[in-house]
Design an enzyme around this catalytic site. Structure first.
Site, mmCIF file in Angstrom:
data_model
loop_
_atom_site.group_PDB
_atom_site.id
_atom_site.type_symbol
_atom_site.label_atom_id
_atom_site.label_comp_id
_atom_site.label_asym_id
_atom_site.label_seq_id
_atom_site.Cartn_x
_atom_site.Cartn_y
_atom_site.Cartn_z
ATOM 1 N N SER A 119 0.821 -1.213 0.000
ATOM 2 C CA SER A 119 0.000 0.000 0.000
ATOM 3 C C SER A 119 0.851 1.258 0.000
ATOM 4 O O SER A 119 0.344 2.346 -0.276
ATOM 5 C CB SER A 119 -0.858 0.053 1.270
ATOM 6 O OG SER A 119 -1.652 -1.072 1.389
ATOM 7 N N HIS A 140 -0.885 -2.410 -7.106
ATOM 8 C CA HIS A 140 -1.664 -2.081 -5.915
ATOM 9 C C HIS A 140 -3.156 -2.158 -6.200
ATOM 10 O O HIS A 140 -3.740 -1.243 -6.789
ATOM 11 C CB HIS A 140 -1.254 -0.672 -5.430
ATOM 12 C CG HIS A 140 -1.920 -0.253 -4.166
ATOM 13 N ND1 HIS A 140 -2.134 1.059 -3.838
ATOM 14 C CD2 HIS A 140 -2.424 -0.975 -3.136
ATOM 15 C CE1 HIS A 140 -2.735 1.124 -2.664
ATOM 16 N NE2 HIS A 140 -2.927 -0.092 -2.220
ATOM 17 N N GLU A 152 -3.333 0.572 -9.057
ATOM 18 C CA GLU A 152 -2.241 1.543 -9.189
ATOM 19 C C GLU A 152 -1.004 0.731 -9.570
ATOM 20 O O GLU A 152 -0.625 -0.193 -8.847
ATOM 21 C CB GLU A 152 -1.983 2.173 -7.805
ATOM 22 C CG GLU A 152 -2.150 3.648 -7.709
ATOM 23 C CD GLU A 152 -1.855 4.189 -6.309
ATOM 24 O OE1 GLU A 152 -1.790 3.437 -5.307
ATOM 25 O OE2 GLU A 152 -1.678 5.404 -6.217
ATOM 26 N N ASN A 190 -2.775 6.242 -1.188
ATOM 27 C CA ASN A 190 -2.658 6.335 0.271
ATOM 28 C C ASN A 190 -1.992 7.612 0.752
ATOM 29 O O ASN A 190 -2.132 7.981 1.911
ATOM 30 C CB ASN A 190 -1.968 5.098 0.826
ATOM 31 C CG ASN A 190 -2.955 3.954 0.892
ATOM 32 O OD1 ASN A 190 -4.082 4.141 1.345
ATOM 33 N ND2 ASN A 190 -2.579 2.791 0.407
HETATM 34 P P1 NAD Z 1 -4.126 -9.605 5.961
HETATM 35 O O1 NAD Z 1 -3.628 -9.431 7.351
HETATM 36 O O2 NAD Z 1 -5.594 -9.836 5.726
HETATM 37 O O3 NAD Z 1 -3.358 -10.828 5.225
HETATM 38 C C1 NAD Z 1 -1.979 -10.993 5.220
HETATM 39 C C2 NAD Z 1 -1.684 -12.481 4.973
HETATM 40 O O4 NAD Z 1 -0.278 -12.623 4.710
HETATM 41 C C3 NAD Z 1 -2.008 -13.374 6.174
HETATM 42 O O5 NAD Z 1 -2.822 -14.457 5.752
HETATM 43 C C4 NAD Z 1 -0.628 -13.868 6.627
HETATM 44 O O6 NAD Z 1 -0.642 -15.196 7.150
HETATM 45 C C5 NAD Z 1 0.163 -13.809 5.326
HETATM 46 N N1 NAD Z 1 1.613 -13.755 5.499
HETATM 47 C C6 NAD Z 1 2.349 -13.038 6.390
HETATM 48 N N2 NAD Z 1 3.669 -13.263 6.212
HETATM 49 C C7 NAD Z 1 3.773 -14.130 5.163
HETATM 50 C C8 NAD Z 1 4.855 -14.761 4.508
HETATM 51 N N3 NAD Z 1 6.107 -14.545 4.892
HETATM 52 N N4 NAD Z 1 4.602 -15.600 3.490
HETATM 53 C C9 NAD Z 1 3.324 -15.832 3.089
HETATM 54 N N5 NAD Z 1 2.253 -15.268 3.682
HETATM 55 C C10 NAD Z 1 2.460 -14.441 4.699
HETATM 56 O O7 NAD Z 1 -3.613 -8.311 5.154
HETATM 57 P P2 NAD Z 1 -4.236 -7.628 3.844
HETATM 58 O O8 NAD Z 1 -5.203 -6.577 4.240
HETATM 59 O O9 NAD Z 1 -4.642 -8.708 2.881
HETATM 60 O O10 NAD Z 1 -2.945 -6.838 3.280
HETATM 61 C C11 NAD Z 1 -1.942 -7.504 2.542
HETATM 62 C C12 NAD Z 1 -1.116 -6.498 1.765
HETATM 63 O O11 NAD Z 1 -1.970 -5.759 0.879
HETATM 64 C C13 NAD Z 1 -0.383 -5.445 2.618
HETATM 65 O O12 NAD Z 1 0.837 -5.123 2.034
HETATM 66 C C14 NAD Z 1 -1.357 -4.262 2.555
HETATM 67 O O13 NAD Z 1 -0.733 -3.028 2.781
HETATM 68 C C15 NAD Z 1 -1.834 -4.378 1.116
HETATM 69 N N6 NAD Z 1 -3.132 -3.737 0.853
HETATM 70 C C16 NAD Z 1 -4.121 -3.780 1.776
HETATM 71 C C17 NAD Z 1 -5.343 -3.164 1.510
HETATM 72 C C18 NAD Z 1 -6.461 -3.214 2.508
HETATM 73 O O14 NAD Z 1 -7.446 -2.468 2.352
HETATM 74 N N7 NAD Z 1 -6.394 -4.067 3.525
HETATM 75 C C19 NAD Z 1 -5.549 -2.517 0.283
HETATM 76 C C20 NAD Z 1 -4.509 -2.515 -0.664
HETATM 77 C C21 NAD Z 1 -3.303 -3.124 -0.367
#
Ligand code: NAD
Length: 283
Positions: A119, A140, A152, A190
Site C-alpha cells: 500500500s 496495488h 495503481e 494512500n
Molecule cells: P491480511 O492481514 O488480511 O493478510 C496478510 C496475509 O499474509 C495473512 O494471511 C498472513 O498469514 C500472510 N503472510 C504473512 N507473512 C507471510 C509470509 N512470509 N509468506 C506468506 N504469507 C504471509 O492483510 P491484507 O489486508 O490482505 O494486506 C496484505 C497487503 O496488501 C499489505 O501489504 C497491505 O498493505 C496491502 N493492501 C491492503 C489493503 C487493505 O485495504 N487491507 C488494500 C490494498 C493493499
C-alpha cells in the site's frame, strides 16, 4: 510475454481477492500462505463470495466450479518456480517483504515478474534485494479486490517498460483500470487517503466528535460512500498504522505523524473488522 500461471503470496483479505479475480479471468493460480489454515480460510472466502454471486444471478454454478478449479492452495514456496508472475500480498512490513522477495528471487523462473501489492512501501527498495530489479513492480489493488476497478501500477526506479506493459495488460485482462504512478511513499492513493483517515482518528482522540459522528459528517457532508473510520476498520488498523509510519518516515514531515489512538488500538489487537473490534464492534 505469455502469462498463464499466477502465484499470490498471502491469503488474507487482499491475497484471496487477487487470487479470485485472476482465476475468474482464466489464470491458473497458486494461493500461497505460511500455514494451511490461512490458505483454507482464503479459499473459503472466495467460495463464499462466488456463492453470493450465484444467488445474485451474476454467475452460474458452472462459472464458480471453473474458477475454484483454477485455484490451488500452496504452503511451499517451491511452487514459485512454475509462475509467470508472483503477486505478493503479505503483511505491510518492509522486513517481511524483503525476506519474501529474496526467497522468490531464488526460486522464481528467470522470466517471472515479481509484483507487490504494498500500500505504501518503496518498490525500489524491495526490488533492490533481488537480482532482477527491472522485473519488480508495484501492483496495488484496492479493497475489496473483486469490486474495485482501480489498480495503481507503480514503477520502481529500475522497472523496465516491458514489465510495466505486461502488468498493465494483466490488469486490463482482469477488467481493471490501471494508473501509472511513480515510486513515492504512499503512491497517490494512500498519500491522499491515509492522512484523511489519520485526521479523522485525531478528531476522535481530541474529543471533537464520536466515531459515528465523524463518519456521518463525511458521508452526508462530503458525499463519501463510507466514513473514514468505517473505512479504516475495513482496511485494517495495523495496515493504516504501517502506511502512516511509511509516510512519516519517507517525507519526514510531522503532518504524517500517526495518531496515538491508532497506535493504542493496534497495540490492543483492535485491528478493525478482521479482529471483530476497531472503531466499531463487529459480530
Ligand atoms: P491480511 O492481514 O488480511 O493478510 C496478510 C496475509 O499474509 C495473512 O494471511 C498472513 O498469514 C500472510 N503472510 C504473512 N507473512 C507471510 C509470509 N512470509 N509468506 C506468506 N504469507 C504471509 O492483510 P491484507 O489486508 O490482505 O494486506 C496484505 C497487503 O496488501 C499489505 O501489504 C497491505 O498493505 C496491502 N493492501 C491492503 C489493503 C487493505 O485495504 N487491507 C488494500 C490494498 C493493499
Amino acid at each position: 510475454m505469455k502469462i498463464a500461471q499466477v502465484m499470490v503470496i498471502g491469503a488474507g483479505q487482499m491475497g484471496s481477492g487477487i487470487a479470485q479475480v485472476c482465476a475468474e479471468n482464466g489464470y491458473e493460480v497458486f494461493l500461497h500462505d505460511l500455514k494451511e489454515e490461512q490458505t483454507k480460510k482464503g479459499i473459503a472466502g472466495i467460495e463464499k463470495r462466488l456463492q453470493r454471486n450465484i444467488e445474485k444471478e451474476r454467475i452460474t454454478e458452472q462459472d464458480k466450479e471453473q474458477t475454484m478449479k483454477r485455484i490451488q492452495a500452496s504452503t511451499k514456496l517451491e511452487n514459485a518456480g512454475k509462475a509467470d508472475i508472483i503477486i505478493e500480498a503479505a503483511v505491510e512490513n518492509m522486513e517481511v517483504k524483503k525476506t519474501i522477495f529474496r526467497q522468490l528471487d531464488e526460486r522464481a523462473a528467470e522470466h517471472a515478474i515479481l509484483a507487490t501489492n504494498t500500500s505504501s512501501l518503496p518498490i525500489t527498495e524491495i526490488a533492490a534485494v533481488t537480482s532482477r530489479p527491472e522485473q519488480v513492480i508495484g501492483m496495488h489493488f484496492m479493497n475489496p479486490v473483486p469490486v474495485m476497478k482501480l489498480v495503481e501500477v507503480i514503477r520502481g526506479l529500475q522497472t523496465s517498460d516491458e514489465t510495466y506493459e505486461a502488468v498493465a495488460d494483466i490488469a486490463s485482462s482482469l477488467k481493471k483500470t490501471s494508473v501509472e504512478v511513480n515510486d513515492f511513499p504512499g503512491f497517490v492513493s494512500n498519500r491522499i487517503l491515509m492522512p484523511m483517515i489519520n485526521e479523522a482518528i485525531y478528531t476522535v482522540y481530541e474529543g471533537v466528535a464520536s466515531p459515528e459522528d465523524v463518519d456521518q459528517v463525511m458521508k452526508l457532508g462530503m458525499n463519501h460512500p463510507m466514513g473514514p473510520l468505517t473505512l479504516a476498520d475495513f482496511i485494517g488498523l495495523d495496515t493504516c498504522l504501517y502506511i502512516m509510519e511509511t509516510l512519516h518516515e519517507g517525507f519526514g514531515d510531522d503532518k504524517y505523524r500517526p495518531c496515538p489512538l491508532l497506535r493504542k488500538y493496534v497495540k490492543a489487537g483492535w485491528l478493525g473488522k478482521k479482529t471483530g473490534r476497531g472503531f466499531y464492534q463487529y459480530n
